[in-house]
Design a protein around this motif. Structure first.
Motif, mmCIF file in Angstrom:
data_model
loop_
_atom_site.group_PDB
_atom_site.id
_atom_site.type_symbol
_atom_site.label_atom_id
_atom_site.label_comp_id
_atom_site.label_asym_id
_atom_site.label_seq_id
_atom_site.Cartn_x
_atom_site.Cartn_y
_atom_site.Cartn_z
ATOM 1 N N HIS A 331 36.971 -18.730 -32.316
ATOM 2 C CA HIS A 331 37.250 -17.796 -33.325
ATOM 3 C C HIS A 331 37.477 -16.234 -32.854
ATOM 4 O O HIS A 331 38.114 -15.298 -33.249
ATOM 5 C CB HIS A 331 36.783 -17.849 -34.495
ATOM 6 N N TRP A 356 37.153 -29.370 -32.790
ATOM 7 C CA TRP A 356 38.117 -29.091 -33.919
ATOM 8 C C TRP A 356 38.461 -27.551 -34.288
ATOM 9 O O TRP A 356 39.436 -27.052 -34.475
ATOM 10 C CB TRP A 356 37.630 -29.713 -35.358
ATOM 11 N N ILE A 359 41.128 -26.441 -31.856
ATOM 12 C CA ILE A 359 42.197 -27.010 -32.351
ATOM 13 C C ILE A 359 42.689 -26.137 -33.507
ATOM 14 O O ILE A 359 44.009 -25.630 -33.332
ATOM 15 C CB ILE A 359 42.125 -28.495 -32.836
ATOM 16 N N LYS A 360 41.848 -25.671 -34.257
ATOM 17 C CA LYS A 360 42.538 -24.941 -35.452
ATOM 18 C C LYS A 360 42.792 -23.434 -34.965
ATOM 19 O O LYS A 360 43.925 -23.025 -35.494
ATOM 20 C CB LYS A 360 41.150 -24.556 -36.488
ATOM 21 N N PHE A 362 43.952 -22.653 -31.886
ATOM 22 C CA PHE A 362 45.317 -22.965 -31.011
ATOM 23 C C PHE A 362 46.446 -23.193 -32.057
ATOM 24 O O PHE A 362 47.457 -22.719 -31.992
ATOM 25 C CB PHE A 362 45.148 -24.008 -30.198
ATOM 26 N N THR A 363 46.023 -23.973 -33.212
ATOM 27 C CA THR A 363 47.065 -24.470 -34.097
ATOM 28 C C THR A 363 47.758 -23.244 -34.858
ATOM 29 O O THR A 363 48.815 -23.055 -34.855
ATOM 30 C CB THR A 363 46.765 -25.619 -35.000
ATOM 31 N N ALA A 364 46.677 -22.362 -35.351
ATOM 32 C CA ALA A 364 46.844 -20.944 -36.075
ATOM 33 C C ALA A 364 47.642 -20.103 -35.083
ATOM 34 O O ALA A 364 48.554 -19.404 -35.545
ATOM 35 C CB ALA A 364 45.542 -20.569 -36.629
ATOM 36 N N THR A 365 47.104 -19.964 -33.925
ATOM 37 C CA THR A 365 47.838 -18.943 -33.007
ATOM 38 C C THR A 365 49.366 -19.303 -32.885
ATOM 39 O O THR A 365 50.112 -18.440 -32.898
ATOM 40 C CB THR A 365 47.187 -18.743 -31.722
ATOM 41 N N ASN A 366 49.672 -20.734 -32.647
ATOM 42 C CA ASN A 366 50.859 -21.165 -32.391
ATOM 43 C C ASN A 366 51.757 -20.753 -33.791
ATOM 44 O O ASN A 366 52.885 -20.430 -33.511
ATOM 45 C CB ASN A 366 51.052 -22.471 -31.970
ATOM 46 N N TYR A 367 51.046 -21.121 -34.918
ATOM 47 C CA TYR A 367 51.859 -21.047 -35.839
ATOM 48 C C TYR A 367 52.164 -19.561 -36.320
ATOM 49 O O TYR A 367 53.154 -19.186 -36.591
ATOM 50 C CB TYR A 367 50.914 -21.605 -37.293
#
Length: 385
Positions: A331, A356, A359-360, A362-367
């Motif tokens: 984070h 996890w 993962i959160k 990386f997912t948030a960054t991509n989003y």
């Protein structure tokens, strides 16, 4: 590149004698080749039982050739740039003398690898004065230098670059007291302007904190060295304030390898404070240093607040980082440090919950990235999402 491998057929004394005679003849042939060589740039002799006799056969003719070329107007010269003598049984004083002779007359060599030869303090005393202007890379790992040998090496690197050597040495040794730095201008220009060492490998030499003290005195003012390898050197938390000062005040170092020591959480926290002020380091290795969440969180905090802005490789593998440390890295470090390309956290105490967290992020960054692009598209193309 010319490489010579060692034969393993040594079953009895006769074979040993034959192999030794063959090796000496091989060295003679290589010496003859190198005297007229204009193509071979790298000679790799690692893991051969060369010893002082074989080394003498190789180096004396080559040194004589270099000396002759330097005193003549001939434009032809050896093309040899890199010589690898790792693990070749060069632990005697005679071997050190031969290496010193080569460096004294060196006109072309820029890299020398004499690691794994146990040359010790006596050996480095002989070799250090001859590490002159042309050598850019030297591998001295596994040579039992300890802090005394390192002090000898540093003193010669400094004295080779001073006009008023004694005064400058006394001044530089007073610049570090604990974690405080007293900046002096008397050594900055002279130390940084003459030697060409860009790569120094001191792996596994048991230099300890005393050795780090000697290195820091030199490197606080150096503007040439780019890679420093200090893995497996008995470093502990008391070494960290000096390393932290090095990161704060040296802006030339690009790679710092500190793996396989015992910096622990306290030492990593100290190191992180220096990292926060550094903007040149590109690679930092801290594997096998027995630190956990507190150390990882300190590094994450430094990266989050702009520290080590050029860092692209961070190795934290095989430590004791668990959920809290992984969460801090995920984070605080990953989203804010855009230059970081490789984060190695193998062999820690990372579980599914810690994974996890990454993962959160990386997912948030991509989003968020996608959302930004979509918003731009919306603005430009009126509901074209």
């Amino acid at each position: 590149v010319y490489s010579v491998s060692s034969s393993t057929n040594t079953n009895n004394n006769n074979n040993n004698n034959n192999n030794n005679d063959g090796l000496l003849k091989c060295m003679d042939a290589l010496a003859t080749l190198l005297q007229t060589n204009t193509t071979i740039q790298t000679l790799d002799l690692r893991h051969n039982p060369i010893g002082p006799d074989g080394l003498q056969r190789l180096i004396q003719p080559l040194s004589l050739t270099m000396l002759t070329q330097s005193s003549s107007s001939s434009s032809s010269s050896s093309s040899l740039r890199s010589l690898h003598l790792q693990n070749t049984r060069l632990h005697s004083r005679a071997s050190a003398n031969h290496i010193a002779l080569l460096l004294r007359h060196n006109r072309t060599l820029t890299e020398l690898n004499i690691a794994h030869n146990n040359i010790g303090v006596k050996g480095i005393k002989t070799i250090a004065p001859e590490i002159r202007h042309r050598l850019q890379k030297i591998h001295l790992g596994y040579n039992q230098l300890k802090s005394r040998g390192l002090r000898v090496l540093v003193d010669h690197l400094v004295t080779n670059n001073h006009n008023n050597n004694n005064n400058n040495n006394n001044t530089s040794r007073s610049t570090i007291t604990g974690t405080s730095i007293i900046d002096t201008d008397t050594t900055t220009t002279t130390i940084s302007s003459t030697h060409n060492l860009q790569f120094l490998d001191l792996t596994c030499n048991q230099i300890g904190t005393k050795g780090i003290h000697a290195l820091t005195e030199w490197l606080l003012h150096d503007r040439t060295l780019q890679t420093l390898c200090l893995s497996s050197n008995d470093l502990n938390p008391s070494s960290a304030p000096l390393l932290s000062s090095l990161l704060k005040f040296n802006f030339t170092l690009l790679q710092l390898r500190l793996g396989h020591n015992a910096l622990l959480d306290q030492g990593i926290q100290n190191l992180a404070s220096g990292l926060q002020s550094n903007h040149s380091l590109r690679l930092l290795q801290l594997q096998h240093n027995r630190f956990g969440d507190d150390g990882a969180a300190a590094i994450a905090h430094a990266l989050q607040h702009g520290g080590a802005a050029s860092l692209h490789t961070l190795d934290l593998s095989y430590n004791r980082i668990a959920f809290r440390g992984c969460r801090a890295l995920a984070h605080n470090a990953v989203p804010f440090h855009l230059n970081l390309k490789r984060l190695d956290i193998r062999g820690n105490r990372m579980d599914a919950q810690a994974g996890w967290e990454f993962i959160k992020v990386f997912t948030a960054t991509n989003y968020l990235s996608g959302g930004t692009n979509n918003n731009n598209n919306n603005n430009n193309n009126n509901n074209n999402n």
